[in-house]
Design a protein around this motif. Structure first.
Motif, short mmCIF file in Angstrom:
data_model
loop_
_atom_site.label_atom_id
_atom_site.label_comp_id
_atom_site.label_asym_id
_atom_site.label_seq_id
_atom_site.Cartn_x
_atom_site.Cartn_y
_atom_site.Cartn_z
N CYS A 151 105.78 43.23 -16.50
CA CYS A 151 105.60 44.67 -16.69
C CYS A 151 105.74 45.06 -18.16
N ALA A 152 106.75 44.50 -18.82
CA ALA A 152 106.96 44.81 -20.24
C ALA A 152 105.81 44.30 -21.08
N GLU A 153 105.30 43.11 -20.74
CA GLU A 153 104.19 42.54 -21.49
C GLU A 153 102.93 43.40 -21.37
N LEU A 154 102.77 44.04 -20.23
CA LEU A 154 101.62 44.90 -20.01
C LEU A 154 101.84 46.34 -20.49
N LEU A 175 104.01 48.46 -19.25
CA LEU A 175 104.21 49.35 -18.10
C LEU A 175 105.62 49.90 -18.01
N VAL A 176 106.57 49.32 -18.72
CA VAL A 176 107.95 49.80 -18.69
C VAL A 176 108.49 49.84 -20.10
N ASP A 177 109.46 50.72 -20.30
CA ASP A 177 110.10 50.84 -21.61
C ASP A 177 111.27 49.87 -21.67
N LEU A 178 110.95 48.60 -21.81
CA LEU A 178 111.95 47.55 -21.91
C LEU A 178 111.57 46.62 -23.05
N GLN A 179 112.57 46.08 -23.73
CA GLN A 179 112.31 45.08 -24.75
C GLN A 179 112.12 43.73 -24.07
#
Length: 391
Positions: free
Chosen positions: A214-217, A219-223
């Motif tokens: 999800c982060a790679e795409l 889609l989420v505010d995550l490191q």
């Protein structure tokens, strides 16, 4: 980002399995660029029949229950795991290519929608609480299983559907996982546990791998680096649970689970070995190249699944242990070749003839064997379906 690149990234997450397994008419697994065209009929393959049973078993509020007092004799299960078994049910649908935004079978789309709605309502998002982001209530020390499975399911659904509603819940759930990672880099029960175990840690790593995608795409505010770093450290902890023969134990110094039955020991276990391989492969630790991993995979090859209800777990640890079968199926699928084919034939021979064919429970599996007593019929059916969804 091009749709082709998105599809490539999705395919490389190694979590969702192509929907063509178990005789599905059209492969609509992860990486498909076009949505399936809805059909009105019921599926007739074993996986589709299992999903149809789950649809009929779903409660009016959208959940699936681990314990049904009205059917306790035939469904089994402990109370307190509705979040966990609901998440497993959702993963079973998603692995088949069915989401709340796009599905081949309209009845499955509705089931996923209601399941997602119920699951999101179970998340605690109070920023002042230690458990902010947690899915489900704190019931003794077992909330982590519910939370890990819910995080995994929601992250997979977000990747498949791009549903904006799932962005913040996934991010908050992952942030909680990162906060409660133990000092030894694994996870177990509760907050700040002093020891970790391979079972909990494997499911948490599955959630983190899905969240990393999800982060790679975007889609989420995550490191992504933080997520991947926690996952990598946990995989190294898992690796340290193996002895010189590449057999994994439940966890150093652990003599039992919190459930009391069935008991687990610090001795090496086939299920722990399979969980270890599952966790390390998801963390992108190549399990096909090292001699250690080859030995561990050979141990699984010597303990092929068999449907032997009532067998002594100490003498036949490969008999009706769906967690072992799921982790092992994943590991042997990654391995490929003749070993994967042998495992696939064995697990199919164990599950296909034992799927209920008639009556109200047609399409399901009886909740017997290790952990069936805890998760009940929904657990047994959802996990059996997930196993059969592997190609």
């Amino acid at each position: 980002m091009s749709r082709l690149l998105i599809a490539f990234l999705i395919m490389n997450s190694c979590l969702l399995i192509a929907g063509c397994a178990a005789g599905r008419p059209e492969p609509m697994g992860r990486g498909t660029l076009l949505p399936p065209e809805p059909v009105s009929r019921e599926p007739v393959d074993p996986v589709g029949l299992g999903l149809s049973w789950l649809t009929h078993k779903q409660a009016s509020d959208g959940r699936w229950s681990s314990h049904d007092p009205a059917n306790e004799r035939v469904d089994g299960g402990y109370s307190g795991f509705d979040v966990g078994v609901t998440s497993l049910a959702l993963l079973a649908y998603v692995n088949y290519g069915e989401t709340h935004r796009s599905a081949m079978y309209p009845q499955f789309k509705d089931s996923v929608q209601r399941g997602v709605d119920w699951l999101l309502a179970q998340q605690e998002l109070d920023s002042q609480e230690q458990g902010s982001g947690r899915f489900g209530a704190v019931a003794r020390d077992r909330w982590i299983y519910n939370h890990a499975l819910a995080t995994w399911a929601c992250a997979e659904l977000l990747t498949m559907s791009y549903d904006e509603r799932l962005r913040q819940p996934v991010a908050a759930a992952v942030e909680l996982i990162l906060r409660v990672q133990n000092a030894d880099d694994g996870w177990r029960y509760g907050y700040g546990a002093t020891t970790s175990d391979t079972s909990v840690t494997a499911f948490v790593i599955a959630a983190l791998r899905a969240a990393s995608t999800c982060a790679e795409l975007g889609l989420v505010d995550l490191q992504k680096e933080l997520v991947d770093g926690a996952m990598d450290r946990a995989a190294h902890w898992v690796r340290k649970q193996a002895d010189r023969h590449s057999r994994y134990c439940y966890g150093a110094g652990l003599t039992s689970s919190s459930f009391g039955e069935p008991s687990v020991t610090p001795a090496p276990l086939p299920a722990s070995t399979a969980a270890g391989l599952f966790a390390q492969s998801l963390a992108r630790h190549n399990i096909r190249k090292s001699e250690h991993h080859r030995q561990a995979l050979d141990l699984l090859d010597a303990q092929l699944p068999q449907w032997a209800p009532g067998a002594d777990a100490a003498k036949a640890p490969n008999s009706v242990d769906l967690c072992y079968w799921y982790f092992g199926t994943f590991a042997q699928w990654i391995r490929g070749g003749e070993a994967h084919e042998r495992w696939r034939r064995a697990v199919s021979a164990a599950l296909l003839p034992t799927q209920i064919q008639v009556g109200p429970d047609s399409g399901s599996w009886d909740p017997i064997g290790r952990w069936g007593v805890v998760g009940g019929r929904v657990y047994a059916t959802a996990l059996s379906v997930m196993i059969l969804e592997f190609p």
